[in-house]
Design a protein around this motif. Structure first.
Motif, mmCIF file in Angstrom:
data_model
loop_
_atom_site.group_PDB
_atom_site.id
_atom_site.type_symbol
_atom_site.label_atom_id
_atom_site.label_comp_id
_atom_site.label_asym_id
_atom_site.label_seq_id
_atom_site.Cartn_x
_atom_site.Cartn_y
_atom_site.Cartn_z
ATOM 1 N N SER A 197 35.299 52.969 -14.241
ATOM 2 C CA SER A 197 33.934 53.476 -14.422
ATOM 3 C C SER A 197 33.790 54.262 -15.728
ATOM 4 N N VAL A 200 28.691 56.873 -14.298
ATOM 5 C CA VAL A 200 28.418 56.953 -12.858
ATOM 6 C C VAL A 200 26.930 56.959 -12.542
ATOM 7 N N ILE A 206 30.122 51.825 -10.173
ATOM 8 C CA ILE A 206 30.907 52.626 -9.225
ATOM 9 C C ILE A 206 31.006 51.918 -7.881
#
Length: 376
Positions: A197, A200, A206
């Motif tokens: 990732s 986010v 995610i």
């Protein structure tokens, strides 16, 4: 300098063989699953590396909301000490600068190895990096092997050794061809799955590819030991582009299956999950599909004498897939992992001598040209 990497010779690999079938899930407890991601980046070096807007707190908060037990941070070439007092903290970083993304995820790292090769890497360079990283961290993991053409090649995995895990599932790529190449050549390498990732705030970045680890507690040693021993499952969770974080969290809570059984009964592998299995695919030597079963509560496969290894992928109605670690053949229950690499000292001395002569010749010409220009 990349020129002065030792030159390695590699023995020919031996596929798994023997009468003993090793099952990494033999001690699995279906009530002990820890949801984990080990590969995620925060904003570092004034935004020079690709962590976008991620702060430590944001990353921790969003993953915790999604039900993750372990939230790992693996910044580029830097160990992030956020939340280091937590029992599950594992010092980690992503090693590598090169344009071909020949990177390694380093778990339980003592320090950062700053040396890397910016452009071309041959097999000796790749092996040398794995060897050096193995001296400085518990697990040096080839990261996203299929990410860039010209990076880790499928054929490389035939000879590379001295690593325990491969990042088979990554948010950008799935690298089963590399994994099957390693397994088909007798390398007992287990999987790890990670989002990788970088942002986010993007719901597609995610809780998409991650690892379920069979450990009683969310504690560093238990997580690492389970990963090393293959008592873990890779998850590929389907993406819905326009959903909110809250919607994804509810979908995970409702739909995420877990492995209930992966048992060997004599020569029969029996597998079940917490949800009905839409399709179970059993895969063996050279990525050959050995058997497919559809719409079953329990899947099974009789392991034949010529099956060097058998790995399984379970697919579910909502699009989720679980990737299981392989059952492998060995001479006995003492598992010895093969090492194929050895420094070829005569060839290394010859190559280094040639390089030094070339460098010396270039410097000599430069100095002569410089003196001549000063005289004029």
């Amino acid at each position: 300098m990349s020129l002065f990497v030792p030159s390695y010779s590699f023995k020919e690999p031996e596929p798994f063989h023997g009468d003993y079938l090793h099952n990494p899930y033999q001690n699995m407890n279906p009530s002990h699953w820890q949801q984990a991601n080990f590969h995620a980046h925060t904003r570092q070096f004034a935004g020079l590396t690709n962590g976008r807007v991620n702060s430590n707190e944001m990353l921790d908060s969003v993953y915790s909301m999604m039900g993750f037990d372990h939230v790992g941070i693996s910044d580029y070439n830097k160990i992030n000490e956020y939340n280091s007092s937590h029992p599950s903290y594992i010092p980690a970083y992503e090693h590598g600068y090169g344009v071909f993304k020949i990177h390694q995820l380093c778990l339980d790292a003592e320090k950062v190895r700053l040396i890397d090769y910016f452009v071309f890497q041959n097999l000796s360079m790749k092996q040398h990096t794995l060897n050096k990283l193995a001296d400085q961290c518990r697990m040096a993991i080839p990261a996203h092997p299929s990410f860039v053409k010209g990076g880790y090649k499928v054929d490389d995995m035939k000879y590379l050794s001295n690593y325990k895990l491969m990042e088979v599932l990554n948010g950008f790529r799935i690298s089963t061809a590399h994994w099957d190449s390693a397994l088909s050549n007798g390398h007992l390498v287990y999987l790890i799955a990670n989002d990788d990732s970088h942002d986010v705030t993007d719901v597609t970045d995610i809780a998409t590819r991650f690892t379920m680890i069979n450990a009683a507690e969310n504690e560093a040693e238990q997580l690492l030991s389970a990963l090393e021993n293959g008592n873990a499952v890779g998850v590929d969770f389907p993406i819905i582009n326009d959903e909110t974080h809250q919607q994804k969290q509810k979908r995970l809570e409702k739909n995420l299956p877990y492995l209930k059984q992966a048992a060997l009964k004599d020569d029969t592998l029996v597998i079940s999950a917490s949800k009905p299995i839409k399709e179970a695919v059993f895969i063996g030597q050279n990525a050959k599909i050995l058997k497919t079963q559809k719409n079953v509560i329990q899947a099974s496969y009789i392991i034949n004498d010529d099956d060097n290894y058998v790995r399984t992928v379970l697919k579910f109605d909502d699009g989720t897939s679980l990737y299981l670690n392989p059952i492998t053949r060995h001479e006995n229950d003492t598992i010895i992992k093969q090492r194929l690499d050895k420094i070829n000292y005569p060839r290394t001395i010859i190559l280094w001598s040639v390089y030094l002569m070339i460098i010396g010749s270039i410097l000599s010409r430069f100095l002569k040209s410089y003196k001549k220009s000063k005289t004029i």
